[in-house]
Scaffold this motif. Structure first.
Motif, PDB file in Angstrom:
ATOM      1  N   ARG A 117       0.840  -1.191   0.000  1.00 17.05           N
ATOM      2  CA  ARG A 117       0.000   0.000   0.000  1.00 17.05           C
ATOM      3  C   ARG A 117       0.874   1.238   0.000  1.00 17.05           C
ATOM      4  O   ARG A 117       1.858   1.333   0.733  1.00 17.05           O
ATOM      5  N   GLY A 118       0.501   2.206  -0.838  1.00 18.77           N
ATOM      6  CA  GLY A 118       1.293   3.417  -0.929  1.00 18.77           C
ATOM      7  C   GLY A 118       0.819   4.505   0.013  1.00 18.77           C
ATOM      8  O   GLY A 118      -0.240   4.398   0.634  1.00 18.77           O
ATOM      9  N   THR A 119       1.601   5.542   0.112  1.00 21.12           N
ATOM     10  CA  THR A 119       1.215   6.714   0.899  1.00 21.12           C
ATOM     11  C   THR A 119       0.611   7.793   0.003  1.00 21.12           C
ATOM     12  O   THR A 119      -0.413   8.375   0.342  1.00 21.12           O
ATOM     13  N   LEU A 155      -0.806   1.897  -4.656  1.00 19.40           N
ATOM     14  CA  LEU A 155       0.264   0.928  -4.495  1.00 19.40           C
ATOM     15  C   LEU A 155       1.600   1.628  -4.611  1.00 19.40           C
ATOM     16  O   LEU A 155       1.702   2.697  -5.224  1.00 19.40           O
ATOM     17  N   GLU A 156       2.621   1.022  -4.030  1.00 22.33           N
ATOM     18  CA  GLU A 156       3.983   1.472  -4.289  1.00 22.33           C
ATOM     19  C   GLU A 156       4.880   0.250  -4.435  1.00 22.33           C
ATOM     20  O   GLU A 156       4.569  -0.836  -3.931  1.00 22.33           O
ATOM     21  N   ALA A 166       0.914   4.093 -11.747  1.00 22.41           N
ATOM     22  CA  ALA A 166       1.126   5.210 -10.826  1.00 22.41           C
ATOM     23  C   ALA A 166       2.271   4.916  -9.865  1.00 22.41           C
ATOM     24  O   ALA A 166       3.080   5.796  -9.557  1.00 22.41           O
ATOM     25  N   ALA A 167       2.356   3.671  -9.405  1.00 25.61           N
ATOM     26  CA  ALA A 167       3.470   3.287  -8.544  1.00 25.61           C
ATOM     27  C   ALA A 167       4.795   3.427  -9.289  1.00 25.61           C
ATOM     28  O   ALA A 167       5.811   3.854  -8.711  1.00 25.61           O
ATOM     29  N   GLY A 168       4.798   3.070 -10.556  1.00 21.86           N
ATOM     30  CA  GLY A 168       5.996   3.220 -11.358  1.00 21.86           C
ATOM     31  C   GLY A 168       6.419   4.673 -11.498  1.00 21.86           C
ATOM     32  O   GLY A 168       7.603   5.000 -11.364  1.00 21.86           O
TER      33      GLY A 168
END
Length: 245
Positions: free
Chosen positions: A17-19, A23-24, A64-66
């Motif tokens: 989970r991303g901040t 996703l991260e 988006a994580a990329g």
């Protein structure tokens, strides 16, 4: 610059989970990129979401994580049709292929319809780093336990077999996984198995297991071998694990 030798990173992790994003990329994916040896430009990662049916929201979250990580992400969607007739050109233009989790049985069937196993073998020998999580780990091996058919685990034995072992994923978080691996190895339905807890990964150069790594402090990795003299017909050995920064 391709990896110097055929490389696979088979994991039970890689994303979290991303901040700032849903996703991260966690350390295992960054390690896969490091293994590719790319320098002087943003790394290129091909995300393959076949096991979950090429869900567009998931594609967007991975892309988006990329962007957050400075990695160019391309989604290789096979639904409703491949993006090109030249899948080899598409895959070989990337530094890393990362395969997401889901149904390994469905993934293998769809890949074979479109000739992707041959493309992935070509990429592997050319130095594109192959990796993934869960189904995206199992697919590189002979087989292993899967919930592709329902909540009761079944054994698949028709993986791509780039690695001549069995694979067990989510070894610590799903109670049925360990006994399923043990039973299948003891019976001879599966060969020696290489297994990962959530957050762990296994690095292979060619077909040789080089090391076990982890993106958290608790994750372990294991070798399960058939042994007719043992009580359960197998012996399990915990591997040394290097903790990624």
């Amino acid at each position: 610059m391709p990896a110097q030798q055929p490389t696979i990173l088979a994991t039970s992790g890689g994303m979290r989970r991303g901040t700032r994003t849903e996703l991260e990329f966690a350390p295992l994916i960054h390690f896969a990129v490091e293994l590719s040896g790319v320098t002087g430009r943003p790394p290129r990662l091909c995300h393959v979401g076949t096991a979950c049916g090429d869900q567009r929201p998931q594609n967007a979250a991975v892309a988006a994580a990329g962007r957050e990580a400075g990695i160019e992400v391309t989604a290789l969607n096979l639904f409703p049709m491949p993006p090109t007739t030249e899948l080899a050109d598409l895959v070989l233009s990337h530094d890393v292929v990362w395969v997401g989790g889901g149904s390994v049985a469905n993934l293998l069937a769809v890949w074979r319809v479109h000739g992707l196993p041959e493309v992935l073998r070509q990429a592997w020998t050319a130095g594109v780093v192959l990796g993934g999580v869960s189904a995206g780990s199992l697919c590189w091996f002979v087989g292993g336990p899967t919930d592709s058919f329902g909540p009761d685990l079944r054994i698949v034995t028709d993986g791509l077999a780039l690695l001549p072992y069995a694979n067990g994923v989510h070894y610590d978080s799903e109670a049925a996984r360990r006994p399923a691996v043990h039973a299948a190895v003891a019976s001879g339905d599966l060969p020696t198995a290489h297994c990962t807890d959530d957050g762990a990964g296994l690095l292979y150069h060619g077909t040789t297991l080089v090391e076990a790594v982890a993106e958290n402090g608790a994750a372990g990795a294991y070798l399960v071998e058939r042994d007719a003299t043992a009580e359960l017909g197998v012996v399990e050995r915990r591997l040394d694990v290097r903790r990624l920064a």
